[in-house]
Design a protein around this motif. Structure first.
Motif, PDB file in Angstrom:
ATOM      1  N   ARG A 157      11.899   4.504  -2.971  1.00 52.74           N
ATOM      2  CA  ARG A 157      10.839   5.489  -3.184  1.00 52.74           C
ATOM      3  C   ARG A 157       9.580   5.186  -2.375  1.00 52.74           C
ATOM      4  NH1 ARG A 157      11.843   8.888  -7.652  1.00 52.74           N
ATOM      5  NH2 ARG A 157      10.112  10.037  -6.749  1.00 52.74           N
ATOM      6  N   ILE A 158       9.690   4.302  -1.400  1.00 52.01           N
ATOM      7  CA  ILE A 158       8.534   3.977  -0.550  1.00 52.01           C
ATOM      8  C   ILE A 158       7.952   5.271   0.035  1.00 52.01           C
ATOM      9  CG2 ILE A 158       9.885   3.657   1.583  1.00 52.01           C
ATOM     10  CD1 ILE A 158       8.011   1.263   2.221  1.00 52.01           C
ATOM     11  N   CYS A 159       6.660   5.269   0.265  1.00 46.59           N
ATOM     12  CA  CYS A 159       5.965   6.465   0.767  1.00 46.59           C
ATOM     13  C   CYS A 159       6.704   7.045   1.974  1.00 46.59           C
ATOM     14  CB  CYS A 159       4.536   6.127   1.169  1.00 46.59           C
ATOM     15  SG  CYS A 159       3.689   7.515   1.944  1.00 46.59           S
ATOM     16  N   VAL A 160       7.019   8.298   1.850  1.00 43.20           N
ATOM     17  CA  VAL A 160       7.764   8.940   2.937  1.00 43.20           C
ATOM     18  C   VAL A 160       6.827   9.232   4.121  1.00 43.20           C
ATOM     19  CG1 VAL A 160       7.494  11.329   2.144  1.00 43.20           C
ATOM     20  CG2 VAL A 160       9.580  10.670   3.316  1.00 43.20           C
ATOM     21  N   GLY A 161       5.548   9.310   3.821  1.00 40.68           N
ATOM     22  CA  GLY A 161       4.589   9.634   4.881  1.00 40.68           C
ATOM     23  C   GLY A 161       3.987   8.401   5.543  1.00 40.68           C
ATOM     24  N   PRO A 196       0.819  -1.221   0.000  1.00 38.43           N
ATOM     25  CA  PRO A 196       0.000   0.000   0.000  1.00 38.43           C
ATOM     26  C   PRO A 196       0.844   1.259   0.000  1.00 38.43           C
ATOM     27  CG  PRO A 196      -0.069  -1.063   2.148  1.00 38.43           C
ATOM     28  CD  PRO A 196       0.642  -1.997   1.241  1.00 38.43           C
ATOM     29  N   PHE A 197       2.058   1.162   0.537  1.00 33.89           N
ATOM     30  CA  PHE A 197       2.917   2.350   0.583  1.00 33.89           C
ATOM     31  C   PHE A 197       4.097   2.228  -0.374  1.00 33.89           C
ATOM     32  CE2 PHE A 197       0.773   2.325   4.715  1.00 33.89           C
ATOM     33  CZ  PHE A 197       0.264   3.610   4.719  1.00 33.89           C
ATOM     34  N   GLY A 198       4.055   1.239  -1.262  1.00 30.28           N
ATOM     35  CA  GLY A 198       5.155   1.055  -2.210  1.00 30.28           C
ATOM     36  C   GLY A 198       6.307   0.304  -1.575  1.00 30.28           C
ATOM     37  N   MET A 199       7.455   0.362  -2.228  1.00 24.82           N
ATOM     38  CA  MET A 199       8.584  -0.442  -1.762  1.00 24.82           C
ATOM     39  C   MET A 199       9.889   0.166  -2.268  1.00 24.82           C
ATOM     40  SD  MET A 199       8.978  -4.475  -2.455  1.00 24.82           S
ATOM     41  CE  MET A 199       9.303  -5.623  -1.161  1.00 24.82           C
ATOM     42  N   PHE A 205       3.798   8.526   9.304  1.00 21.53           N
ATOM     43  CA  PHE A 205       2.936   9.652   9.650  1.00 21.53           C
ATOM     44  C   PHE A 205       1.471   9.246   9.484  1.00 21.53           C
ATOM     45  CE2 PHE A 205       0.388  13.293   8.593  1.00 21.53           C
ATOM     46  CZ  PHE A 205       0.841  14.304   9.435  1.00 21.53           C
TER      47      PHE A 205
HETATM   48  C1  HEM Z   1      -2.794   6.016   3.705  1.00 19.53           C
HETATM   49  C2  HEM Z   1      -2.019   7.015   3.323  1.00 19.53           C
HETATM   50  C3  HEM Z   1      -0.981   6.927   2.240  1.00 19.53           C
HETATM   51  C4  HEM Z   1      -0.784   5.976   1.295  1.00 19.53           C
HETATM   52  C5  HEM Z   1      -1.576   4.693   1.070  1.00 19.53           C
HETATM   53  C6  HEM Z   1       0.362   6.382   0.512  1.00 19.53           C
HETATM   54  C7  HEM Z   1       0.873   5.655  -0.549  1.00 19.53           C
HETATM   55  C8  HEM Z   1       1.981   6.030  -1.286  1.00 19.53           C
HETATM   56  C9  HEM Z   1       2.544   5.258  -2.365  1.00 19.53           C
HETATM   57  C10 HEM Z   1       2.037   3.915  -2.872  1.00 19.53           C
HETATM   58  C11 HEM Z   1       3.603   5.915  -2.815  1.00 19.53           C
HETATM   59  C12 HEM Z   1       4.546   5.451  -3.976  1.00 19.53           C
HETATM   60  C13 HEM Z   1       5.626   4.581  -3.380  1.00 19.53           C
HETATM   61  C14 HEM Z   1       6.476   3.873  -4.406  1.00 19.53           C
HETATM   62  O1  HEM Z   1       6.521   4.284  -5.572  1.00 19.53           O
HETATM   63  O2  HEM Z   1       7.121   2.871  -4.051  1.00 19.53           O
HETATM   64  C15 HEM Z   1       3.722   7.123  -2.038  1.00 19.53           C
HETATM   65  C16 HEM Z   1       4.686   8.064  -2.208  1.00 19.53           C
HETATM   66  C17 HEM Z   1       4.789   9.205  -1.478  1.00 19.53           C
HETATM   67  N1  HEM Z   1       4.004   9.560  -0.406  1.00 19.53           N
HETATM   68 FE1  HEM Z   1       2.462   8.558   0.330  1.00 19.53          FE
HETATM   69  N2  HEM Z   1       0.822   7.566   0.987  1.00 19.53           N
HETATM   70  C18 HEM Z   1       0.036   7.921   2.066  1.00 19.53           C
HETATM   71  C19 HEM Z   1       0.171   9.027   2.865  1.00 19.53           C
HETATM   72  C20 HEM Z   1       1.160   9.977   2.704  1.00 19.53           C
HETATM   73  C21 HEM Z   1       1.340  11.109   3.583  1.00 19.53           C
HETATM   74  C22 HEM Z   1       0.497  11.417   4.808  1.00 19.53           C
HETATM   75  C23 HEM Z   1       2.379  11.802   3.081  1.00 19.53           C
HETATM   76  C24 HEM Z   1       3.031  13.053   3.582  1.00 19.53           C
HETATM   77  C25 HEM Z   1       2.977  13.440   4.853  1.00 19.53           C
HETATM   78  C26 HEM Z   1       2.865  11.098   1.908  1.00 19.53           C
HETATM   79  C27 HEM Z   1       3.916  11.487   1.119  1.00 19.53           C
HETATM   80  C28 HEM Z   1       4.430  10.780   0.043  1.00 19.53           C
HETATM   81  C29 HEM Z   1       5.545  11.220  -0.773  1.00 19.53           C
HETATM   82  C30 HEM Z   1       6.313  12.539  -0.622  1.00 19.53           C
HETATM   83  C31 HEM Z   1       5.784  10.220  -1.710  1.00 19.53           C
HETATM   84  C32 HEM Z   1       6.873  10.191  -2.800  1.00 19.53           C
HETATM   85  C33 HEM Z   1       8.107   9.568  -2.192  1.00 19.53           C
HETATM   86  C34 HEM Z   1       9.248   9.469  -3.189  1.00 19.53           C
HETATM   87  O3  HEM Z   1       8.975   9.451  -4.374  1.00 19.53           O
HETATM   88  O4  HEM Z   1      10.381   9.392  -2.726  1.00 19.53           O
HETATM   89  N3  HEM Z   1       2.106   9.982   1.709  1.00 19.53           N
HETATM   90  N4  HEM Z   1       2.731   7.167  -1.126  1.00 19.53           N
END
Ligand code: HEM
Length: 289
Positions: free
Chosen positions: A235-239, A229-232, A242
Protein backbone atom coordinates in the motif's frame (compact mmCIF):
# COMPACT_ATOMS: atom_id res chain seq x y z
CA UNK A 1 30.56 59.81 24.81
CA UNK A 2 27.17 58.44 23.79
CA UNK A 3 28.56 57.13 20.53
CA UNK A 4 31.28 55.19 22.33
CA UNK A 5 28.54 53.38 24.22
CA UNK A 6 29.09 51.02 27.07
CA UNK A 7 31.66 48.87 25.29
CA UNK A 8 34.87 47.23 26.39
CA UNK A 9 36.89 50.44 25.96
CA UNK A 10 34.90 52.36 28.56
CA UNK A 11 33.48 49.61 30.78
CA UNK A 12 34.66 49.27 34.36
CA UNK A 13 34.81 46.63 37.09
CA UNK A 14 32.71 43.52 36.75
CA UNK A 15 31.08 44.69 33.53
CA UNK A 16 34.52 45.16 32.00
CA UNK A 17 35.68 41.73 33.20
CA UNK A 18 32.66 40.10 31.57
CA UNK A 19 33.14 41.91 28.26
CA UNK A 20 36.86 41.22 28.33
CA UNK A 21 36.27 37.51 28.79
CA UNK A 22 33.99 37.46 25.74
CA UNK A 23 36.48 39.49 23.70
CA UNK A 24 39.40 37.29 24.77
CA UNK A 25 37.49 34.30 23.54
CA UNK A 26 36.60 35.97 20.22
CA UNK A 27 40.22 36.90 19.58
CA UNK A 28 41.69 33.68 20.90
CA UNK A 29 44.03 31.74 18.59
CA UNK A 30 41.52 29.11 17.54
CA UNK A 31 38.71 31.60 16.88
CA UNK A 32 41.08 33.77 14.94
CA UNK A 33 42.31 30.83 12.89
CA UNK A 34 38.74 30.19 11.79
CA UNK A 35 38.44 33.78 10.60
CA UNK A 36 41.51 33.60 8.37
CA UNK A 37 39.79 32.29 5.22
CA UNK A 38 37.20 35.07 5.52
CA UNK A 39 39.92 37.63 6.05
CA UNK A 40 41.80 36.42 2.97
CA UNK A 41 38.61 36.49 0.89
CA UNK A 42 37.70 39.95 2.06
CA UNK A 43 41.17 41.29 1.27
CA UNK A 44 41.07 39.71 -2.18
CA UNK A 45 37.63 40.75 -3.27
CA UNK A 46 36.07 43.37 -1.09
CA UNK A 47 38.93 45.52 0.10
CA UNK A 48 38.31 48.48 -2.20
CA UNK A 49 34.55 48.40 -1.63
CA UNK A 50 34.97 48.14 2.12
CA UNK A 51 37.37 51.05 2.13
CA UNK A 52 34.79 53.21 0.38
CA UNK A 53 32.00 52.10 2.75
CA UNK A 54 34.23 52.63 5.77
CA UNK A 55 35.61 55.98 4.63
CA UNK A 56 32.27 57.67 5.09
CA UNK A 57 32.07 56.37 8.66
CA UNK A 58 35.61 57.48 9.47
CA UNK A 59 34.87 60.94 8.05
CA UNK A 60 31.88 61.22 10.35
CA UNK A 61 33.82 59.90 13.33
CA UNK A 62 36.42 62.60 12.69
CA UNK A 63 33.67 65.19 12.64
CA UNK A 64 32.29 63.82 15.91
CA UNK A 65 35.77 63.87 17.48
CA UNK A 66 36.27 67.53 16.60
CA UNK A 67 32.85 68.37 18.08
CA UNK A 68 33.76 66.45 21.27
CA UNK A 69 37.14 68.16 21.47
CA UNK A 70 35.67 71.61 20.83
CA UNK A 71 33.12 71.15 23.62
CA UNK A 72 35.08 69.09 26.13
CA UNK A 73 35.94 72.05 28.39
CA UNK A 74 32.58 73.80 28.12
CA UNK A 75 30.54 73.67 31.31
CA UNK A 76 26.86 72.78 30.95
CA UNK A 77 24.32 72.27 33.71
CA UNK A 78 23.41 68.58 34.07
CA UNK A 79 20.18 67.81 32.21
CA UNK A 80 20.08 71.15 30.38
CA UNK A 81 20.70 69.34 27.05
CA UNK A 82 17.27 67.78 27.38
CA UNK A 83 15.65 71.24 27.35
CA UNK A 84 17.99 73.17 25.16
CA UNK A 85 20.56 71.87 22.67
CA UNK A 86 23.47 73.88 21.34
CA UNK A 87 24.07 73.82 17.59
CA UNK A 88 27.07 71.51 18.22
CA UNK A 89 24.88 69.10 20.18
CA UNK A 90 22.31 69.08 17.36
CA UNK A 91 25.10 68.48 14.85
CA UNK A 92 26.58 65.73 17.08
CA UNK A 93 23.21 63.93 17.31
CA UNK A 94 22.85 64.13 13.53
CA UNK A 95 26.32 62.72 12.90
CA UNK A 96 25.76 59.97 15.46
CA UNK A 97 22.52 58.96 13.74
CA UNK A 98 24.26 58.92 10.37
CA UNK A 99 27.06 56.70 11.71
CA UNK A 100 24.54 54.28 13.18
CA UNK A 101 22.57 54.12 9.90
CA UNK A 102 25.74 53.58 7.90
CA UNK A 103 26.87 50.73 10.14
CA UNK A 104 23.41 49.15 10.04
CA UNK A 105 23.39 49.39 6.25
CA UNK A 106 26.74 47.59 6.06
CA UNK A 107 25.56 44.90 8.49
CA UNK A 108 22.33 44.37 6.53
CA UNK A 109 24.23 44.11 3.24
CA UNK A 110 26.60 41.53 4.75
CA UNK A 111 23.73 39.54 6.25
CA UNK A 112 21.96 39.43 2.89
CA UNK A 113 25.14 38.29 1.16
CA UNK A 114 25.77 35.62 3.79
CA UNK A 115 22.22 34.29 3.42
CA UNK A 116 22.51 34.13 -0.38
CA UNK A 117 25.80 32.25 -0.09
CA UNK A 118 24.39 29.92 2.55
CA UNK A 119 21.31 29.28 0.43
CA UNK A 120 23.34 27.10 -1.93
CA UNK A 121 25.64 25.73 0.74
CA UNK A 122 24.61 22.21 -0.28
CA UNK A 123 25.64 22.91 -3.88
CA UNK A 124 22.19 22.14 -5.28
CA UNK A 125 22.16 25.01 -7.76
CA UNK A 126 25.59 23.99 -8.97
CA UNK A 127 24.30 20.45 -9.46
CA UNK A 128 21.23 21.68 -11.37
CA UNK A 129 23.29 23.96 -13.62
CA UNK A 130 25.81 21.19 -14.31
CA UNK A 131 23.06 18.76 -15.30
CA UNK A 132 20.67 21.05 -17.17
CA UNK A 133 22.37 24.39 -17.75
CA UNK A 134 19.52 26.74 -18.58
CA UNK A 135 17.52 23.96 -20.32
CA UNK A 136 14.38 22.42 -18.88
CA UNK A 137 15.00 19.40 -16.63
CA UNK A 138 15.15 16.04 -18.43
CA UNK A 139 14.56 12.52 -17.02
CA UNK A 140 18.23 11.46 -17.18
CA UNK A 141 19.31 14.52 -15.23
CA UNK A 142 16.45 14.29 -12.72
CA UNK A 143 17.65 10.82 -11.75
CA UNK A 144 21.10 12.27 -11.06
CA UNK A 145 20.01 15.11 -8.73
CA UNK A 146 21.85 13.62 -5.77
CA UNK A 147 22.01 16.53 -3.31
CA UNK A 148 18.47 17.60 -4.14
CA UNK A 149 17.31 14.06 -3.39
CA UNK A 150 19.11 14.23 -0.04
CA UNK A 151 17.45 17.56 0.75
CA UNK A 152 13.98 16.27 -0.15
CA UNK A 153 14.54 13.17 1.98
CA UNK A 154 15.67 15.24 4.94
CA UNK A 155 12.70 17.59 4.59
CA UNK A 156 10.37 14.58 4.48
CA UNK A 157 12.09 13.05 7.51
CA UNK A 158 11.65 16.18 9.64
CA UNK A 159 8.23 17.15 8.30
CA UNK A 160 6.51 14.05 6.94
CA UNK A 161 3.15 15.20 5.51
CA UNK A 162 1.65 11.90 6.70
CA UNK A 163 2.57 11.26 10.32
CA UNK A 164 1.12 7.79 10.80
CA UNK A 165 0.02 4.74 8.87
CA UNK A 166 -2.79 2.42 9.72
CA UNK A 167 -3.22 -1.24 9.06
CA UNK A 168 -5.79 -3.84 10.08
CA UNK A 169 -4.72 -7.40 10.75
CA UNK A 170 -6.54 -9.80 8.41
CA UNK A 171 -5.43 -12.79 10.52
CA UNK A 172 -3.40 -13.41 13.66
CA UNK A 173 0.14 -12.14 13.07
CA UNK A 174 3.39 -12.11 15.01
CA UNK A 175 5.15 -8.75 15.24
CA UNK A 176 8.49 -9.43 16.92
CA UNK A 177 7.60 -10.67 20.38
CA UNK A 178 4.00 -9.54 19.99
CA UNK A 179 1.16 -11.73 18.78
CA UNK A 180 -1.67 -9.64 17.34
CA UNK A 181 -5.08 -11.28 16.83
CA UNK A 182 -7.10 -10.87 13.66
CA UNK A 183 -9.19 -7.71 13.08
CA UNK A 184 -7.07 -5.37 15.17
CA UNK A 185 -6.58 -1.81 13.95
CA UNK A 186 -2.91 -0.85 14.22
CA UNK A 187 -1.58 2.67 14.17
CA UNK A 188 2.06 3.07 13.14
CA UNK A 189 3.35 6.49 14.26
CA UNK A 190 5.96 6.86 11.53
CA UNK A 191 6.81 10.42 12.56
CA UNK A 192 8.12 9.14 15.91
CA UNK A 193 10.61 6.84 14.17
CA UNK A 194 12.32 9.79 12.52
CA UNK A 195 13.57 11.07 15.87
CA UNK A 196 15.08 7.89 17.33
CA UNK A 197 18.59 8.94 18.45
CA UNK A 198 19.98 5.37 18.18
CA UNK A 199 19.20 5.49 14.48
CA UNK A 200 19.53 9.14 13.51
CA UNK A 201 22.00 10.26 16.17
CA UNK A 202 21.80 12.91 18.89
CA UNK A 203 21.30 15.53 16.17
CA UNK A 204 18.11 13.87 14.90
CA UNK A 205 16.20 17.14 15.25
CA UNK A 206 18.62 19.01 12.98
CA UNK A 207 18.26 19.51 9.23
CA UNK A 208 21.24 17.60 7.86
CA UNK A 209 20.69 16.31 4.32
CA UNK A 210 24.19 14.80 4.34
CA UNK A 211 22.89 11.95 6.51
CA UNK A 212 21.39 10.58 3.26
CA UNK A 213 24.61 10.94 1.25
CA UNK A 214 25.26 7.20 1.15
CA UNK A 215 21.70 6.10 0.59
CA UNK A 216 18.72 5.14 2.67
CA UNK A 217 20.12 1.93 4.15
CA UNK A 218 23.19 3.74 5.54
CA UNK A 219 21.12 6.69 6.78
CA UNK A 220 18.75 4.41 8.68
CA UNK A 221 21.47 2.02 9.88
CA UNK A 222 19.62 -0.72 7.97
CA UNK A 223 16.31 0.05 9.66
CA UNK A 224 14.48 1.09 6.52
CA UNK A 225 11.21 1.30 8.47
CA UNK A 226 12.60 4.31 10.36
CA UNK A 227 11.96 6.44 7.26
CA UNK A 228 8.48 5.95 5.87
CA UNK A 229 7.24 9.25 4.44
CA UNK A 230 5.48 7.34 1.68
CA UNK A 231 4.60 4.25 3.71
CA UNK A 232 5.74 0.73 2.97
CA UNK A 233 4.65 -2.54 1.47
CA UNK A 234 1.93 -3.10 -1.10
CA UNK A 235 0.00 0.00 0.00
CA UNK A 236 3.00 2.32 -0.35
CA UNK A 237 2.08 5.72 -1.80
CA UNK A 238 1.29 5.26 -5.43
CA UNK A 239 2.22 8.86 -6.16
CA UNK A 240 5.69 8.52 -4.61
CA UNK A 241 7.65 8.92 -7.85
CA UNK A 242 5.26 11.50 -9.19
CA UNK A 243 5.56 13.67 -6.08
CA UNK A 244 9.36 13.54 -5.85
CA UNK A 245 9.86 14.03 -9.60
CA UNK A 246 7.54 17.05 -9.62
CA UNK A 247 9.33 18.51 -6.59
CA UNK A 248 12.71 18.05 -8.28
CA UNK A 249 11.51 19.71 -11.49
CA UNK A 250 10.00 22.66 -9.64
CA UNK A 251 13.08 23.15 -7.45
CA UNK A 252 15.44 22.84 -10.44
CA UNK A 253 13.52 25.44 -12.42
CA UNK A 254 13.49 27.84 -9.47
CA UNK A 255 17.21 27.36 -8.85
CA UNK A 256 17.98 27.98 -12.53
CA UNK A 257 16.29 31.36 -12.35
CA UNK A 258 16.36 32.67 -8.81
CA UNK A 259 18.19 32.79 -5.56
CA UNK A 260 15.83 32.91 -2.65
CA UNK A 261 15.81 33.73 1.02
CA UNK A 262 13.25 33.13 3.69
CA UNK A 263 11.20 36.23 4.37
CA UNK A 264 11.78 37.80 7.80
CA UNK A 265 8.01 37.54 8.22
CA UNK A 266 8.06 33.72 8.10
CA UNK A 267 6.97 32.03 11.30
CA UNK A 268 8.03 28.40 11.71
CA UNK A 269 4.90 26.63 12.80
CA UNK A 270 4.34 23.17 11.34
CA UNK A 271 0.71 22.24 11.81
CA UNK A 272 -0.85 18.80 11.58
CA UNK A 273 -4.22 19.21 9.94
CA UNK A 274 -4.85 16.02 8.01
CA UNK A 275 -1.30 16.43 6.68
CA UNK A 276 1.65 18.35 8.12
CA UNK A 277 1.81 21.83 6.62
CA UNK A 278 3.25 25.26 7.45
CA UNK A 279 0.49 26.95 9.45
CA UNK A 280 1.05 30.39 7.95
CA UNK A 281 2.56 29.33 4.62
CA UNK A 282 6.19 29.78 3.61
CA UNK A 283 7.05 33.28 2.47
CA UNK A 284 10.24 33.53 0.45
CA UNK A 285 11.90 36.45 -1.29
CA UNK A 286 13.05 35.61 -4.81
CA UNK A 287 15.95 37.40 -6.47
CA UNK A 288 16.38 36.99 -10.23
CA UNK A 289 19.78 35.56 -11.14
C1 HEM B 1 5.02 14.42 -0.66
C2 HEM B 1 3.93 13.90 -1.19
C3 HEM B 1 3.24 12.66 -0.69
C4 HEM B 1 3.40 11.98 0.47
C5 HEM B 1 4.34 12.30 1.63
C6 HEM B 1 2.50 10.85 0.44
C7 HEM B 1 2.37 9.93 1.46
C8 HEM B 1 1.53 8.83 1.41
C9 HEM B 1 1.43 7.84 2.46
C10 HEM B 1 2.22 7.81 3.75
C11 HEM B 1 0.54 6.94 2.06
C12 HEM B 1 0.11 5.66 2.86
C13 HEM B 1 1.07 4.55 2.50
C14 HEM B 1 0.92 3.32 3.36
O1 HEM B 1 -0.12 3.12 4.00
O2 HEM B 1 1.87 2.51 3.41
C15 HEM B 1 0.05 7.35 0.77
C16 HEM B 1 -0.88 6.68 0.04
C17 HEM B 1 -1.34 7.08 -1.17
N1 HEM B 1 -0.89 8.16 -1.90
FE1 HEM B 1 0.48 9.48 -1.36
N2 HEM B 1 1.81 10.87 -0.74
C18 HEM B 1 2.26 11.95 -1.47
C19 HEM B 1 1.87 12.33 -2.73
C20 HEM B 1 0.93 11.64 -3.47
C21 HEM B 1 0.56 12.00 -4.82
C22 HEM B 1 1.14 13.16 -5.62
C23 HEM B 1 -0.39 11.12 -5.19
C24 HEM B 1 -1.12 10.98 -6.49
C25 HEM B 1 -0.65 11.44 -7.64
C26 HEM B 1 -0.59 10.19 -4.09
C27 HEM B 1 -1.47 9.14 -4.08
C28 HEM B 1 -1.62 8.22 -3.06
C29 HEM B 1 -2.56 7.12 -3.08
C30 HEM B 1 -3.58 6.81 -4.19
C31 HEM B 1 -2.37 6.39 -1.91
C32 HEM B 1 -3.11 5.12 -1.45
C33 HEM B 1 -2.36 3.93 -2.01
C34 HEM B 1 -2.99 2.61 -1.61
O3 HEM B 1 -3.68 2.59 -0.60
O4 HEM B 1 -2.75 1.65 -2.32
N3 HEM B 1 0.23 10.53 -3.06
N4 HEM B 1 0.66 8.50 0.41
Amino acid sequence: MKILGNGLGLAEGEHWAKLRKVANHAFHGESLKNMIPDMVASVETDAAKQLLEGKNIFDMLNKLCSLLFKNSYKIRLPGISKLFKTSDEIEGDKVEKEIRNNILEIVQKREKKAVTEKEDSFGTRKEVLQLFGKQNPNPDGIAKLKTMNMIINEALRLYPPVIQLSRKTGREVRLGKLVVPANVQLVIPTVAFTMIPQIWGQDAQLFKPERFSEGLAKATKDNMAAFLPFGMGPRICVGFNFATTKAKIALSMILQRHSFTLSPGYVHSPLHFLTVRPQHGVQVILHSL
